[in-house]
Design an enzyme around this catalytic site. Structure first.
Site, short mmCIF file in Angstrom:
data_model
loop_
_atom_site.label_atom_id
_atom_site.label_comp_id
_atom_site.label_asym_id
_atom_site.label_seq_id
_atom_site.Cartn_x
_atom_site.Cartn_y
_atom_site.Cartn_z
N HIS B 92 -40.11 76.07 53.27
CA HIS B 92 -40.85 75.95 54.54
C HIS B 92 -40.00 76.48 55.70
O HIS B 92 -40.28 77.53 56.25
CB HIS B 92 -41.28 74.50 54.77
CG HIS B 92 -41.91 74.27 56.10
ND1 HIS B 92 -41.51 73.24 56.94
CD2 HIS B 92 -42.90 74.91 56.75
CE1 HIS B 92 -42.24 73.26 58.04
NE2 HIS B 92 -43.09 74.27 57.96
N HIS B 109 -39.30 68.01 57.02
CA HIS B 109 -40.73 67.74 57.23
C HIS B 109 -41.37 67.13 56.00
O HIS B 109 -42.58 67.08 55.88
CB HIS B 109 -41.46 69.03 57.61
CG HIS B 109 -40.91 69.72 58.81
ND1 HIS B 109 -40.14 70.86 58.73
CD2 HIS B 109 -41.00 69.42 60.13
CE1 HIS B 109 -39.78 71.24 59.95
NE2 HIS B 109 -40.29 70.39 60.81
#
Lengths: 861, 160
Positions: B92, B109
């Site tokens: 990511h 995250h």
């Protein structure tokens, strides 16, 4: 060796690559993206000056602050010039929505969803298709438009506009945008004056949120900064980590972690306490959002109501606020209507009932302990030390909207917002999280409020034409098994009529003759002429007679706005549509022009006039039409204090040129003209002076309908009354992180299909044991409405006795199980609650078990 | 493994021209045309379930994890098919992933990857599977990293 084809390198765009601004085509958040397009055979260099990103890739990027350019952000496309081009679609680093290039697992695949003749998106519709018997033939646009116009005109002239039916999207993002909502609406509403129009995800032309709009509060009233400034964030029926992901991780999470305290200092009053935000989540499931919030270390309160009881729970939270006197009396007196407040006190707060009795009943109905209800009230409303009003951002989404008596649920949460003084101040707001982006500019709907249920109308044998634009009701309509059967039957009746000639008779050749024969068939049978306008051959094309290929995001300009900020930006056009596909506004515009010509030829100038002005050549022409048609009489030269009186999504004076100039910064609607400077200015937050959208500017209260144990939803109530062993489970549904909507794109991407190869159902470990099933087993879920198969997914996310299914999947829709109930106040369904039985069919598919992860998606510890 | 800019431009242009990068995968070479390095990363006798071993692959700036899982894995090596290796960088935004309770979790995250299923990002913000590293186990039980599938986050080429 990998499950799908991987790349070990991605080419950089050269410095002279074409560069575009856009906004992600998917969820409500609307992250900013940049698009780079360059011819095959060229590539940029690693040094910042040698590539269009302007980023040095000669050593690996640092985490978080570095530049994300991953495998899925690159692809190749073919243009109409025959050339192959590279396309890179990367998060914009100048976007206020997704700081530092943040992005979700959906936005990251934007590049892979572009059309290509050498990837799975090759499946895009290229040409208009006409059903001939059991097959589809390509026909030119002129022919397709003529047929559609002649059939519509024939039906309208003989039977009236009530026999014309349509379902159509009303949103920005994806294929949406102001151009399309306006262009299509202009034909259906101004031109054809149709009232049998339903919105893409529901049976009528209803608002999902009349419960708040009727109070004078538009559902999009806050801004993302409020999530950074709030003392408490409440998420009611919203699994934001999975469905509004970047909003959650980039704006809520920093506040939960205490990282926004400097921003708070700048906005808070002197001496007002500053602390990391708390979070109140109301969701029957222990969703991923619940546990991500807990992982941040924040204080999290999780309420788990029984399905269909939310409006009663909301009124109990409000009653606790009233009991503890957490309300702002001055605000109530000055800015809310104290006459209707009496009705609210009587019917919603039921002040005649002793507090203890009321709360005990609320606990019994909702299953939520009184102590938790009171704690929720305190967390969102209890004034802070020193008498400072607490700042709570109260957000809701489909768990509220697709609920039993959804009008009352939306009204009840809006009223919590007003009662607790959580609207219009920095760090507050009471509104929707949103699903997709918005982008609504349409002439007024000509039908009644509440609107007719178009799905039922068609199922009941009414209506002659059914035009499905940018939606897929064969997955999305409620009571879906019945819907599919009835629409299919009626479409087939017409198909059979058209094919019922004797050997040697041949088929009509001209569109005029074919239209005449279709009209004859519609007269002599109970047939239905089905037109599907879409980008793919979706399920709803199965019984269609005419298929019209639409352009998508990136193939034509689109203006949309995100929900949380009402931030309006332009999605640039960066590539050609496949084949001869056209934007929806152009297709509807062409049908309008043909109707204008046909009515003129009939000598009916008065009717022809209704279709005038649809000869748009470019999206910018449509935007001009919006300005002329919808905003001409609107005075937007008002001070900031009156911004809230303007249509919340309006943008008088804004055109493509302006939006290109502001780029990712965008402008927040409603747009007004500053009376002092004459400049266009946006509106950060609605109701900042507490002037609401009612006649007198005062918040209008509503007294709720009395609790009736779900009796109004007769089918579900019947299940509850009858022997519960037949349908022993509550059934609810919703989204999952990797897939978007009906997966119209995602079903073509191996990154996504390998993740979720089958529709799944989440079942609690205790029920898994009782049913004798395990992860990946295929079960048939059934009730009197229909049945569907799902792969079992064992998880503690759902409580025992309740199962949760993925809402749509290309191999099945959970809507086959939903009841036909709609709230009579709004014609909106209760998708998220019914009763079902579960039967094990078999063990799982070996290939699925070997490659699909069944790890818990809600456990991060 | 450093490539000059000139070389890079030429090779990436080649990779680009191959809108069919099948060539690149079929040839079992890195995108710079050189063979994947073979790196000894451990021995089967040193591995125990749940105890990840850190190494770098294909070069010193790319952290990776060698794992023995408690279950057979997709493309797992060893007699039980439970030995796998992955890039240690989240696909990511590039944070280092941590191996916990049989899966990788990214602390930034909270994306989660399943090492038994080709590194699928089964939750979170990552879209690309975690690049899996092909392993060969020799007769002495030594484990060799031989090749990677998928792009390491933060690079334009695994060969960079």
């Amino acid at each position: 060796m990998a499950l799908y084809r991987r790349e070990e390198s991605v080419p950089l765009p050269p410095s002279n690559a074409e560069a575009y601004n856009t906004v992600c085509q998917y969820c409500t958040v609307g992250c900013g993206y940049k698009v780079y397009v360059w011819p095959d055979g060229l590539a940029g260099g690693l040094k910042a000056g040698d590539n269009a990103f302007g980023v040095d890739f000669s050593s690996p990027q640092p985490p978080i602050v570095g530049f994300s350019y991953t495998e899925s952000m690159h692809s190749t496309i073919r243009k109409r010039d025959g050339g192959t081009y590279h396309v890179a679609i990367v998060p914009a680093h100048d976007s206020p929505i997704n700081p530092m290039g943040n992005h979700s697992s959906r936005g990251a695949v934007n590049a892979k969803t572009t059309w290509s003749d050498s990837r799975p998106t090759q499946a895009r519709l290229h040409y208009p298709l006409l059903r001939v018997g059991t097959e589809f033939n390509a026909i030119p646009w002129d022919a397709a438009i003529e047929l559609q116009a002649r059939v519509i005109k024939g039906v309208a002239d003989k039977y009236g506009a009530d026999e014309l039916c349509s379902k159509i999207y009303d949103h920005g993002g994806g294929g949406g945008g102001m151009e399309n909502t306006y262009g299509t609406g202009r034909l259906l509403f101004t031109g054809l004056q149709m009232k049998h129009v339903g919105i893409h995800n529901r049976p009528g032309y209803s608002s999902e949120t009349w419960g708040t709009r009727d109070r004078g509060v538009h559902e999009l009233n806050y801004c993302y900064d409020d999530a950074r400034l709030a003392d408490t964030i409440m998420l009611w029926g919203s699994n934001a980590y999975e469905t509004a992901t970047v909003f959650f991780v980039a704006h809520m999470m920093p506040n939960l972690q205490g990282a926004t305290k400097d921003e708070k200092k700048a906005h808070y009053a002197n001496g007002e306490a500053i602390a990391p935000a708390r979070m109140v989540i109301v969701d029957p499931r222990i969703s991923a959002t619940v546990n991500v919030a807990r992982e941040t270390g924040a204080k999290v309160l999780h309420l788990r109501p029984n399905l269909g009881t939310d409006y009663m729970l909301m009124n109990a939270v409000a009653r606790a606020v009233w009991e503890k006197k957490y309300y702002n009396k001055d605000f109530l007196n000055q800015h809310t209507d104290m006459t209707s407040f009496e009705d609210y006190k009587k019917k919603s707060l039921e002040l005649h009932m002793p507090y203890k009795d009321f709360m005990a009943r609320a606990q019994k109905i909702s299953g939520v302990p009184v102590a938790q209800i009171e704690q929720a009230a305190a967390w969102i409303a209890q004034p802070k030390p020193g008498g400072h009003w607490r700042r709570s951002l109260i957000l809701y989404e489909k768990g509220v909207i697709w609920n039993y008596r959804q009008y009352d649920a939306v009204a009840a949460i809006a009223q919590i917002g007003a009662l607790t003084f959580n609207i219009g101040r920095p760090g507050t707001g009471t509104g929707r999280v949103g699903g997709h982006q918005e982008g609504y500019a349409r002439p007024d709907y000509p039908g009644p409020k509440p609107p007719p249920d178009v799905d039922k109308y068609v199922q009941d044998g009414r209506g002659k034409t059914f035009w499905l634009t940018g939606c897929n009701p064969y997955l999305a309509a409620q009571n879906n098994a019945y819907f599919r059967k009835r629409v299919g039957e009626r479409a087939q009746a017409l198909t059979d009529y058209l094919s019922a000639q004797k050997q040697g008779d041949g088929e009509p050749v001209s569109m005029e003759h074919l239209a005449a024969r279709i009209l004859e068939g519609l007269d002599k049978t109970n047939g239905l002429f089905v037109t599907v306008q879409n980008i793919y051959m979706v399920e709803s094309t199965r019984d269609a007679h005419l298929i019209l290929p639409a352009a998508q995001w990136g193939e034509a300009e689109n203006i949309s706005l995100n929900c949380g900020d009402r931030l309006m930006r332009l999605d640039d056009r960066f590539m050609d549509p496949p084949g001869d596909a056209k934007p929806d506004w152009e297709i509807h515009g062409l049908v309008g022009q043909k109707l204008e010509a046909l009515y003129k030829a009939d000598g009916k100038a008065d009717i022809a006039k209704r279709f005038a002005g649809m000869d748009w050549k470019h999206g910018a022409d449509v935007v001009r039409s919006i300005q002329d048609d919808l905003y001409a009489g609107m005075n937007t030269k008002v001070p900031a204090s009156r911004a809230s009186t303007l249509d919340p999504e309006s943008f008088k004076g804004v055109d493509y040129g302006y939006l290109r100039k502001v780029g990712q910064k965008g402008i927040q609607t409603p747009v007004r003209i500053d009376p002092n400077t004459g400049e266009l200015v946006g509106t950060k937050r609605l109701y900042s002076t507490f002037y609401f959208m009612t006649k007198d500017g005062k918040f209008s209260w509503y007294g709720t309908r009395p609790w009736d144990d779900h009796a109004s939803a007769t089918v579900v109530a019947g299940y509850l009354k009858s022997d519960r062993t037949k349908y022993p489970f509550w059934f609810t549904m919703g989204r999952s992180q990797p897939l978007w909507q009906s997966s119209y794109h995602m079903r073509h991407l191996p990154e996504k299909t390998e993740t979720t190869p089958l529709p799944f159902v989440q079942i609690n470990p205790a029920d898994v044991k009782k049913l004798g099933v395990s992860d990946g087993d295929i079960v048939m879920i059934h009730n009197d409405q229909g049945n569907e198969t799902f792969a079992v997914y064992e998880t503690d996310a759902v409580p025992a006795g309740t199962v949760f299914a993925l809402m749509y999947h290309w191999l099945g829709t959970s809507n086959s199980l939903t009841s036909p109930y709609t709230d009579p106040m709004s014609t909106n369904p209760w998708y998220k609650g019914t009763r079902v039985g579960i039967r094990k069919l078999s063990g799982g598919f070996e290939s699925v078990l070997a490659t699909t992860s069944f790890r818990p998606t809600n456990n991060f510890a | 493994m450093k490539v000059s800019r000139r070389t890079f431009i030429r090779t990436s242009a080649v990779a680009g021209a191959v809108a069919t990068p099948m060539l690149a995968t079929a040839d079992m070479v890195m995108t710079d045309g050189k063979p994947w390095p073979s790196v000894k990363v451990g021995n089967v006798n040193q591995l125990s379930a749940g105890m990840p071993v850190s190494f770098q692959y294909p070069d010193a700036t790319s952290p990776a994890w060698l794992l023995k899982l408690a279950e057979p894995a997709y493309q797992g090596a060893g007699s039980s098919g439970d030995i796998v290796a992955f890039s240690g960088i989240c696909t990511h935004m590039g944070c280092p992933v941590a191996f916990k309770d049989g899966r990788f979790v990214c602390p930034c995250h909270l994306s989660m990857f399943d090492p038994a299923r080709n590194g699928v990002p089964y939750q979170g913000l990552a879209s690309d599977y975690l690049p899996q590293i092909e392993l060969r186990i020799d007769s002495a039980g030594d484990i060799h990293a031989e090749r990677m599938s998928g792009l390491i986050w933060g690079r334009t080429s695994d060969a960079a």
